[in-house]
Design a protein around this motif. Structure first.
Motif, PDB file in Angstrom:
ATOM      1  N   GLN A 166       0.847  -1.184   0.000  1.00  0.00           N
ATOM      2  CA  GLN A 166       0.000   0.000   0.000  1.00  0.00           C
ATOM      3  C   GLN A 166       0.883   1.234   0.000  1.00  0.00           C
ATOM      4  OE1 GLN A 166      -2.716  -0.174   3.255  1.00  0.00           O
ATOM      5  NE2 GLN A 166      -3.818  -1.919   2.440  1.00  0.00           N
ATOM      6  N   GLU A 167       0.566   2.118  -0.894  1.00  0.00           N
ATOM      7  CA  GLU A 167       1.327   3.361  -0.972  1.00  0.00           C
ATOM      8  C   GLU A 167       0.931   4.275   0.180  1.00  0.00           C
ATOM      9  OE1 GLU A 167       3.788   4.486  -3.063  1.00  0.00           O
ATOM     10  OE2 GLU A 167       3.831   2.415  -3.761  1.00  0.00           O
ATOM     11  N   MET A 168       1.911   4.929   0.744  1.00  0.00           N
ATOM     12  CA  MET A 168       1.668   5.877   1.822  1.00  0.00           C
ATOM     13  C   MET A 168       1.511   7.258   1.196  1.00  0.00           C
ATOM     14  SD  MET A 168       3.974   6.604   5.204  1.00  0.00           S
ATOM     15  CE  MET A 168       4.020   4.893   5.635  1.00  0.00           C
ATOM     16  N   HIS A 169       0.471   7.937   1.616  1.00  0.00           N
ATOM     17  CA  HIS A 169       0.235   9.278   1.087  1.00  0.00           C
ATOM     18  C   HIS A 169       1.234  10.258   1.691  1.00  0.00           C
ATOM     19  CE1 HIS A 169      -3.459   8.100  -0.904  1.00  0.00           C
ATOM     20  NE2 HIS A 169      -3.762   7.400   0.183  1.00  0.00           N
ATOM     21  N   GLY A 170       1.420  11.380   1.023  1.00  0.00           N
ATOM     22  CA  GLY A 170       2.380  12.384   1.462  1.00  0.00           C
ATOM     23  C   GLY A 170       2.112  12.907   2.865  1.00  0.00           C
ATOM     24  N   VAL A 171       0.835  13.089   3.201  1.00  0.00           N
ATOM     25  CA  VAL A 171       0.479  13.589   4.530  1.00  0.00           C
ATOM     26  C   VAL A 171       0.854  12.554   5.586  1.00  0.00           C
ATOM     27  CG1 VAL A 171      -1.436  14.261   6.028  1.00  0.00           C
ATOM     28  CG2 VAL A 171      -1.362  15.074   3.681  1.00  0.00           C
ATOM     29  N   GLU A 172       0.596  11.289   5.294  1.00  0.00           N
ATOM     30  CA  GLU A 172       0.945  10.227   6.243  1.00  0.00           C
ATOM     31  C   GLU A 172       2.455  10.143   6.431  1.00  0.00           C
ATOM     32  OE1 GLU A 172      -2.577   6.997   5.461  1.00  0.00           O
ATOM     33  OE2 GLU A 172      -0.947   7.133   4.008  1.00  0.00           O
ATOM     34  N   ARG A 173       3.184  10.206   5.350  1.00  0.00           N
ATOM     35  CA  ARG A 173       4.647  10.120   5.406  1.00  0.00           C
ATOM     36  C   ARG A 173       5.221  11.291   6.204  1.00  0.00           C
ATOM     37  NH1 ARG A 173       5.392   8.660   0.589  1.00  0.00           N
ATOM     38  NH2 ARG A 173       5.193  10.720  -0.362  1.00  0.00           N
ATOM     39  N   LEU A 174       4.753  12.497   5.916  1.00  0.00           N
ATOM     40  CA  LEU A 174       5.223  13.684   6.637  1.00  0.00           C
ATOM     41  C   LEU A 174       4.806  13.616   8.101  1.00  0.00           C
ATOM     42  CD1 LEU A 174       6.560  16.452   6.734  1.00  0.00           C
ATOM     43  CD2 LEU A 174       4.405  17.440   5.892  1.00  0.00           C
ATOM     44  N   GLY A 175       3.582  13.174   8.360  1.00  0.00           N
ATOM     45  CA  GLY A 175       3.105  13.046   9.731  1.00  0.00           C
ATOM     46  C   GLY A 175       3.949  12.070  10.541  1.00  0.00           C
ATOM     47  N   LEU A 176       4.319  10.956   9.932  1.00  0.00           N
ATOM     48  CA  LEU A 176       5.171   9.987  10.620  1.00  0.00           C
ATOM     49  C   LEU A 176       6.561  10.547  10.887  1.00  0.00           C
ATOM     50  CD1 LEU A 176       4.262   6.614   8.872  1.00  0.00           C
ATOM     51  CD2 LEU A 176       3.870   7.255  11.250  1.00  0.00           C
ATOM     52  N   ARG A 177       7.085  11.280   9.923  1.00  0.00           N
ATOM     53  CA  ARG A 177       8.418  11.877  10.103  1.00  0.00           C
ATOM     54  C   ARG A 177       8.401  12.899  11.236  1.00  0.00           C
ATOM     55  NH1 ARG A 177      11.194  16.266   7.708  1.00  0.00           N
ATOM     56  NH2 ARG A 177       9.571  16.594   6.153  1.00  0.00           N
ATOM     57  N   VAL A 178       7.395  13.767  11.238  1.00  0.00           N
ATOM     58  CA  VAL A 178       7.279  14.792  12.283  1.00  0.00           C
ATOM     59  C   VAL A 178       7.038  14.135  13.638  1.00  0.00           C
ATOM     60  CG1 VAL A 178       5.845  16.706  13.108  1.00  0.00           C
ATOM     61  CG2 VAL A 178       6.550  16.618  10.705  1.00  0.00           C
ATOM     62  N   SER A 179       6.179  13.137  13.681  1.00  0.00           N
ATOM     63  CA  SER A 179       5.902  12.428  14.933  1.00  0.00           C
ATOM     64  C   SER A 179       7.169  11.773  15.481  1.00  0.00           C
ATOM     65  CB  SER A 179       4.828  11.367  14.691  1.00  0.00           C
ATOM     66  OG  SER A 179       4.596  10.626  15.852  1.00  0.00           O
ATOM     67  N   GLY A 180       7.951  11.174  14.596  1.00  0.00           N
ATOM     68  CA  GLY A 180       9.205  10.565  15.030  1.00  0.00           C
ATOM     69  C   GLY A 180      10.175  11.581  15.589  1.00  0.00           C
ATOM     70  N   MET A 181      10.205  12.767  14.974  1.00  0.00           N
ATOM     71  CA  MET A 181      11.097  13.822  15.456  1.00  0.00           C
ATOM     72  C   MET A 181      10.638  14.333  16.824  1.00  0.00           C
ATOM     73  SD  MET A 181      11.666  15.836  11.872  1.00  0.00           S
ATOM     74  CE  MET A 181      12.878  16.985  12.459  1.00  0.00           C
ATOM     75  N   ILE A 182       9.337  14.503  16.996  1.00  0.00           N
ATOM     76  CA  ILE A 182       8.805  14.990  18.271  1.00  0.00           C
ATOM     77  C   ILE A 182       9.040  13.966  19.378  1.00  0.00           C
ATOM     78  CG2 ILE A 182       6.659  15.544  19.503  1.00  0.00           C
ATOM     79  CD1 ILE A 182       5.666  16.800  16.857  1.00  0.00           C
ATOM     80  N   ASN A 183       8.866  12.694  19.058  1.00  0.00           N
ATOM     81  CA  ASN A 183       8.987  11.642  20.058  1.00  0.00           C
ATOM     82  C   ASN A 183      10.418  11.172  20.295  1.00  0.00           C
ATOM     83  OD1 ASN A 183       6.229  11.390  20.770  1.00  0.00           O
ATOM     84  ND2 ASN A 183       5.866  10.395  18.808  1.00  0.00           N
ATOM     85  N   HIS A 184      11.370  11.731  19.586  1.00  0.00           N
ATOM     86  CA  HIS A 184      12.765  11.348  19.785  1.00  0.00           C
ATOM     87  C   HIS A 184      13.177  11.685  21.222  1.00  0.00           C
ATOM     88  CE1 HIS A 184      17.123  11.323  19.387  1.00  0.00           C
ATOM     89  NE2 HIS A 184      16.920  10.532  18.349  1.00  0.00           N
ATOM     90  N   PRO A 185      13.938  10.817  21.882  1.00  0.00           N
ATOM     91  CA  PRO A 185      14.314  11.061  23.282  1.00  0.00           C
ATOM     92  C   PRO A 185      15.000  12.404  23.531  1.00  0.00           C
ATOM     93  CG  PRO A 185      14.863   8.814  22.660  1.00  0.00           C
ATOM     94  CD  PRO A 185      14.405   9.513  21.414  1.00  0.00           C
ATOM     95  N   ILE A 186      15.831  12.849  22.617  1.00  0.00           N
ATOM     96  CA  ILE A 186      16.505  14.142  22.814  1.00  0.00           C
ATOM     97  C   ILE A 186      15.497  15.279  22.744  1.00  0.00           C
ATOM     98  CG2 ILE A 186      18.205  15.752  21.847  1.00  0.00           C
ATOM     99  CD1 ILE A 186      19.849  13.278  21.032  1.00  0.00           C
TER     100      ILE A 186
END
Length: 101
Positions: free
Chosen positions: A12-32
Motif C-alpha cells: 500500500q502506498e503511503m500518502h504524502g500527509v501520512e509520510r510527513l506526519g510519521l516523520r514529524v511524529s518521530g522527530m517529536i517523540n525522539h528522546p533528545i
C-alpha cells in the motif's frame, strides 16, 4: 511434491500527509527532543505544499505546542512538560531480609 507459491504481498502506498506526519511524529517523540522539549522540523523537497500546510495546521491546533516559522522554511516546535513528567520519580528500594538458614 508441489511447492505452494506465496501470494505476492500487496503493497500500500503511503500518502504524502501520512509520510510527513510519521516523520514529524518521530522527530517529536525522539528522546533528545523529549528531554529538551523542542524540535526543529525542516521541510524536505519531497514535502508538497498541501501536505506541509495540512500537517502544520494540525500542529497549530494542538494545545500546548508553540510554533515558530523560521526564515529557512523550517518550523520550531516547543512545549512544556506535562503533569505526568512533573511528578517525582518513585524509586523502589528492596528491603533486605535475613537469609532463612
Amino acid at each position: 511434491m508441489a511447492k505452494k507459491q506465496a501470494k505476492p504481498a500487496v503493497r500500500q502506498e503511503m500518502h504524502g500527509v501520512e509520510r510527513l506526519g510519521l516523520r514529524v511524529s518521530g522527530m517529536i517523540n525522539h528522546p533528545i527532543a523529549q528531554e529538551r522539549r523542542w524540535v526543529k522540523i525542516h521541510r524536505l523537497d519531497t514535502d508538497g505544499d498541501r501536505e506541509w500546510d495540512e500537517v502544520m495546521g494540525l500542529l497549530a491546533e494542538t494545545d500546548g505546542i508553540d510554533m515558530t516559522f523560521n526564515d529557512d522554511e523550517s518550523v520550531t516546535l516547543k512545549w512544556e512538560a506535562s503533569a505526568e513528567e512533573d511528578r517525582p520519580i518513585e524509586v523502589f528500594e528492596p528491603v533486605e531480609e535475613p537469609a532463612p538458614f
